[in-house]
Design a protein around this motif. Structure first.
Motif, PDB file in Angstrom:
ATOM      1  N   HIS A   1       2.614  -8.874   3.446  1.00 20.39           N
ATOM      2  CA  HIS A   1       3.925  -9.320   2.967  1.00 20.39           C
ATOM      3  C   HIS A   1       3.853  -9.915   1.575  1.00 20.39           C
ATOM      4  O   HIS A   1       4.757 -10.639   1.156  1.00 20.39           O
TER       5      HIS A   1
ATOM      6  N   CYS B   1       7.372  -5.193   0.176  1.00 20.00           N
ATOM      7  CA  CYS B   1       6.107  -5.761   0.645  1.00 20.00           C
ATOM      8  C   CYS B   1       5.022  -4.676   0.651  1.00 20.00           C
ATOM      9  O   CYS B   1       5.313  -3.495   0.824  1.00 20.00           O
TER      10      CYS B   1
ATOM     11  N   CYS C   1      10.023  -8.049   7.734  1.00 22.34           N
ATOM     12  CA  CYS C   1       9.988  -9.508   7.567  1.00 22.34           C
ATOM     13  C   CYS C   1      11.257 -10.041   6.925  1.00 22.34           C
ATOM     14  O   CYS C   1      11.473 -11.251   6.883  1.00 22.34           O
TER      15      CYS C   1
END
Ligand SMILES: [Zn+2]
Length: 319
Positions: free
Chosen positions: A177, A194, A189
């Motif tokens: 991430h 990411c 997320c």
């Protein structure tokens, strides 16, 4: 009859730890000697669909069964180590949250310790895998190791001076991430761009499937076709490698590790991944010191071996 070996005659030959690595679909379980040698291993389905409470009971029963197996083989179980996915508080021994197996604030370390009457340790699956690669696998002999597992997602584990680094909240190492393409593809997320959305095995397969119109294409297909010189596969693979190098450069700026160990499905491409990642990393280096970038050695038993190491460590550092 038992299958005892001559190693049993050594001073530590008659002890083992009980180790379990709980995954979304299966559990890898073993009895491991203090020197890291596996005495016995078995696998069980996780049955995550039955929920966290049923899984917890299943884990405890399997651990008990392993301890009984050790005794039946003339060995003494001295500790139990369990690795689980999700958010794990290694200090309190609580499986805080894991969507794929249904854990929510399960005090698994104490439950296992009480059930087996042994010292117990609980760890995060990828960080446990990192610990095993650092001590027993591709990073052995090195003090500072970053392990990056590139599969459906991307997760990481940092080993500092031979010990896993969990962070203040049990959430360290989430290199998947790190944002490498700001404003890029939405990630599970909640962020965008990411590393996981750009360079995971799933992302590579999906990107190629979109561009080629071949639904169901996998990262393995892309790696194979890129190696054979296919233009589209080469481009998709190249983009993933570039994103991975960006993520690793950020990690190196922060951690300055001696070796980066790449594992998971994407690393099965071997030199097809390692060689271009090393090149892409080298092109980005400024002040950084370049780590060795190598392939993981322990495969899918890394997490289980890591759980065993956590159990052994718990004997040296009683809480
Ligand atoms: Zn993300």
């Amino acid at each position: 009859m038992t299958d005892r070996s001559p190693a049993d005659e050594s001073p530590t030959g008659d002890t083992v730890v009980v180790a379990l690595d709980v995954g979304g679909t299966g559990m890898k379980c073993a009895l491991v000697r203090p020197d890291g040698v596996v005495h016995h291993q078995e696998r069980h389905p996780t049955h995550a669909e039955r929920g966290g409470a049923a899984l917890t009971e299943n884990i405890l029963e399997i651990a008990e069964g392993l301890a009984a197996k050790a005794r039946a083989d003339g060995l003494t179980p001295v500790a139990v180590g369990i690795a689980v996915p999700g958010v794990v508080d290694e200090v309190t021994g609580v499986a805080v949250w894991a969507a794929n197996v249904g854990f929510r604030d399960v005090p698994l370390r104490d439950l296992a310790g009480r059930r087996l009457g042994l010292p117990a340790a609980l760890g995060h699956d990828v960080r446990a895998g990192a610990l095993a690669e650092a001590r027993l696998g591709a990073g052995r002999g090195r003090r500072h190791v970053l392990f990056v597992a590139i599969g459906t997602g991307i997760a990481g584990g940092l080993v500092v001076d031979g010990a896993g680094y969990p962070g203040a909240h049990g959430a360290a190492g989430e290199i998947g991430h790190v944002i490498v393409r700001p404003g890029g593809i939405p990630c599970g997320c909640g962020s965008r761009g990411c590393l996981e959305t750009e360079a995971s095995a799933r992302a590579v397969g999906r990107r190629y499937a979109e561009l080629s119109g071949q639904a169901g294409a996998t990262a393995y297909d892309v790696a194979t076709r890129a190696a054979a010189g296919e233009e589209l596969a080469t481009r998709v693979w190249h983009d993933a490698v570039e994103a991975l190098a960006d993520g690793l450069l950020t990690a190196q700026a922060l951690f300055d590790v001696g070796v980066v160990v790449l594992g998971g499905g994407l690393a099965e491409a071997g030199d097809g991944l390692l060689v271009p990642v090393r090149d892409a990393f080298a092109k980005r280096v400024t002040f950084h010191r370049t780590p060795d970038i190598v392939r993981a050695e322990l495969g899918d038993v890394a997490g289980c071996l890591g759980a065993a190491l956590l159990a052994l460590d718990s004997l040296g550092n009683p809480a």
